[in-house]
Write a protein that holds these residues in place. Sequence first.
Motif, PDB file in Angstrom:
ATOM      1  N   ASN A  76      -5.497   3.661 -45.736  1.00 34.23           N
ATOM      2  CA  ASN A  76      -5.091   2.588 -44.827  1.00 34.23           C
ATOM      3  C   ASN A  76      -6.065   1.412 -44.891  1.00 34.23           C
ATOM      4  N   GLY A  77      -6.860   1.383 -45.958  1.00 37.24           N
ATOM      5  CA  GLY A  77      -7.732   0.246 -46.196  1.00 37.24           C
ATOM      6  C   GLY A  77      -7.596  -0.277 -47.610  1.00 37.24           C
ATOM      7  N   GLN A  78      -6.620   0.234 -48.364  1.00 39.08           N
ATOM      8  CA  GLN A  78      -6.453  -0.233 -49.734  1.00 39.08           C
ATOM      9  C   GLN A  78      -5.485  -1.412 -49.769  1.00 39.08           C
ATOM     10  N   ALA A  79      -5.390  -2.054 -50.911  1.00 42.05           N
ATOM     11  CA  ALA A  79      -4.495  -3.207 -51.067  1.00 42.05           C
ATOM     12  C   ALA A  79      -3.078  -2.827 -50.662  1.00 42.05           C
ATOM     13  N   SER A  92     -17.495  -0.567 -55.888  1.00 39.49           N
ATOM     14  CA  SER A  92     -16.511   0.498 -55.689  1.00 39.49           C
ATOM     15  C   SER A  92     -16.105   0.532 -54.225  1.00 39.49           C
ATOM     16  N   GLY A  93     -15.029   1.261 -53.952  1.00 41.94           N
ATOM     17  CA  GLY A  93     -14.543   1.380 -52.587  1.00 41.94           C
ATOM     18  C   GLY A  93     -14.192   0.034 -51.992  1.00 41.94           C
ATOM     19  N   GLN A  94     -14.650  -0.212 -50.777  1.00 39.57           N
ATOM     20  CA  GLN A  94     -14.357  -1.462 -50.090  1.00 39.57           C
ATOM     21  C   GLN A  94     -15.179  -2.638 -50.613  1.00 39.57           C
ATOM     22  N   GLU A 142      -4.532  -8.140 -40.272  1.00 40.59           N
ATOM     23  CA  GLU A 142      -4.943  -8.300 -41.670  1.00 40.59           C
ATOM     24  C   GLU A 142      -4.111  -7.491 -42.656  1.00 40.59           C
ATOM     25  N   LEU A 143      -3.561  -8.186 -43.635  1.00 42.24           N
ATOM     26  CA  LEU A 143      -2.973  -7.564 -44.818  1.00 42.24           C
ATOM     27  C   LEU A 143      -4.083  -7.484 -45.860  1.00 42.24           C
ATOM     28  N   GLN A 144      -4.432  -6.284 -46.270  1.00 45.68           N
ATOM     29  CA  GLN A 144      -5.626  -6.084 -47.090  1.00 45.68           C
ATOM     30  C   GLN A 144      -5.468  -6.599 -48.522  1.00 45.68           C
ATOM     31  N   VAL A 145      -6.547  -7.194 -49.009  1.00 46.05           N
ATOM     32  CA  VAL A 145      -6.686  -7.592 -50.410  1.00 46.05           C
ATOM     33  C   VAL A 145      -7.910  -6.860 -50.956  1.00 46.05           C
ATOM     34  N   LEU A 146      -7.714  -6.124 -52.043  1.00 47.10           N
ATOM     35  CA  LEU A 146      -8.783  -5.300 -52.620  1.00 47.10           C
ATOM     36  C   LEU A 146      -8.343  -4.874 -54.011  1.00 47.10           C
ATOM     37  N   ASP A 147      -9.314  -4.547 -54.873  1.00 44.98           N
ATOM     38  CA  ASP A 147      -8.953  -3.986 -56.170  1.00 44.98           C
ATOM     39  C   ASP A 147      -8.760  -2.480 -56.027  1.00 44.98           C
ATOM     40  N   ASN A 148      -7.517  -2.039 -56.138  1.00 45.36           N
ATOM     41  CA  ASN A 148      -7.221  -0.609 -56.133  1.00 45.36           C
ATOM     42  C   ASN A 148      -6.447  -0.199 -57.380  1.00 45.36           C
ATOM     43  N   TYR A 149      -6.631  -0.959 -58.462  1.00 45.31           N
ATOM     44  CA  TYR A 149      -6.011  -0.575 -59.729  1.00 45.31           C
ATOM     45  C   TYR A 149      -6.567   0.766 -60.200  1.00 45.31           C
ATOM     46  N   TYR A 179      -4.431  -3.350 -42.413  1.00 49.00           N
ATOM     47  CA  TYR A 179      -5.752  -2.723 -42.406  1.00 49.00           C
ATOM     48  C   TYR A 179      -5.968  -1.765 -41.239  1.00 49.00           C
ATOM     49  N   LYS A 180      -6.364  -0.552 -41.600  1.00 45.79           N
ATOM     50  CA  LYS A 180      -6.689   0.541 -40.676  1.00 45.79           C
ATOM     51  C   LYS A 180      -5.498   0.986 -39.823  1.00 45.79           C
ATOM     52  N   GLN A 181      -4.281   0.555 -40.198  1.00 47.62           N
ATOM     53  CA  GLN A 181      -3.093   0.982 -39.467  1.00 47.62           C
ATOM     54  C   GLN A 181      -2.067   1.645 -40.352  1.00 47.62           C
ATOM     55  N   SER A 182      -1.594   0.915 -41.344  1.00 48.32           N
ATOM     56  CA  SER A 182      -0.459   1.393 -42.136  1.00 48.32           C
ATOM     57  C   SER A 182      -0.773   1.320 -43.621  1.00 48.32           C
ATOM     58  N   PRO A 183      -0.922   2.468 -44.294  1.00 46.62           N
ATOM     59  CA  PRO A 183      -1.160   2.437 -45.741  1.00 46.62           C
ATOM     60  C   PRO A 183       0.063   1.908 -46.478  1.00 46.62           C
ATOM     61  N   PRO A 184      -0.112   1.382 -47.677  1.00 47.91           N
ATOM     62  CA  PRO A 184       1.042   0.902 -48.435  1.00 47.91           C
ATOM     63  C   PRO A 184       1.946   2.050 -48.846  1.00 47.91           C
ATOM     64  N   LEU A 185       3.234   1.777 -48.963  1.00 50.26           N
ATOM     65  CA  LEU A 185       4.172   2.790 -49.419  1.00 50.26           C
ATOM     66  C   LEU A 185       3.903   3.173 -50.870  1.00 50.26           C
ATOM     67  N   MET A 186       3.391   2.218 -51.654  1.00 49.16           N
ATOM     68  CA  MET A 186       3.071   2.440 -53.064  1.00 49.16           C
ATOM     69  C   MET A 186       1.810   1.655 -53.420  1.00 49.16           C
ATOM     70  N   ASN A 187       1.117   2.093 -54.460  1.00 55.20           N
ATOM     71  CA  ASN A 187       0.020   1.325 -55.031  1.00 55.20           C
ATOM     72  C   ASN A 187       0.588   0.514 -56.196  1.00 55.20           C
ATOM     73  N   ALA A 188       0.729  -0.799 -55.991  1.00 54.07           N
ATOM     74  CA  ALA A 188       1.345  -1.664 -56.998  1.00 54.07           C
ATOM     75  C   ALA A 188       0.341  -2.650 -57.588  1.00 54.07           C
ATOM     76  N   CYS A 189      -0.944  -2.316 -57.527  1.00 54.93           N
ATOM     77  CA  CYS A 189      -1.987  -3.236 -57.983  1.00 54.93           C
ATOM     78  C   CYS A 189      -1.943  -3.451 -59.497  1.00 54.93           C
ATOM     79  N   ARG A 190      -2.152  -4.693 -59.893  1.00 56.96           N
ATOM     80  CA  ARG A 190      -2.365  -5.010 -61.295  1.00 56.96           C
ATOM     81  C   ARG A 190      -3.856  -4.901 -61.596  1.00 56.96           C
TER      82      ARG A 190
END
Length: 255
Positions: free
Chosen positions: A151-154, A115-117, A137-144, A158-169
């Motif tokens: 700011n650490g999710q896919a 879970s988490g990171q 770093e552009l983060q790769v992680l399971d956030n489905y 990393y640790k700067q800019s969160p994604p505008l959307m969660n588009a994880c499959r």
Amino acid sequence: MKYFFIATTLLVSATLRATAQTAKPEDTEFYTPVPAVVSPGKSSSDAPSDAIVLFGGKNLDEWVLVNDSTATKKWLVSGGAITVDKKAGDIQTKRKFTDFQLHIEYRIPADIEGSGQARGNSGIFLAALPWGAGGYELQVLDNYNNKTYTNGQAGSMYKQSPPLMNACRKPGEWNTYDVVWAAPRFNEDGTVKTPARVTAIHNGVLVQNNYELKGDTPYIGAPKYRKHGAAPIKLQSHGDPSKPISYRNIWVRSL
């Protein structure tokens, strides 16, 4: 003064009408420079004709281990994909890049644990640096269906800019990143001339919109810049206890 203003307005209007009547469409057309012809791939995953294929499913000839650039055994290549080897460590490209367009696909294992990171953690370093945080770093992680700091999710820088959307499959399915990277430029004294910028599309969804980076992407501490030039692209072996993720269809176009 009132009459002067009216007269001036009428004169300007008449001039504009006359210009519009004499203007031609070709006045605003130009024919040079002529764009170079690029043959696109048959699908969005296929490399266009001017791309450098970094991984086409067969070998890791374009890559080296970060910890041992002479090693012949790197990550596992099987079924058209490469799978992270946490014992081997990170891999990075033999070539160095500045500005580029990058296409890369990754898959979180269907039976992922944690879970988490600690759930399918990896990362794409758009410019790998041999010091500090190791680059950008552009983060790769399971956030489905996995919560962590945003700011650490896919899709985050990393640790700067969160994604505008969660588009994880969901795990077991292939995810796609299409990235446009503009590297930072530095003055002779090491100060920043122009900061780095990134646009990232995750599974067809815009997640970073020409974001201006504040520096590198450290796990601890604030981001900062340090003068550098062209750099490799790096894939991270995070070393968490979860099952390793895989990558495929990696190509880049220098801009």
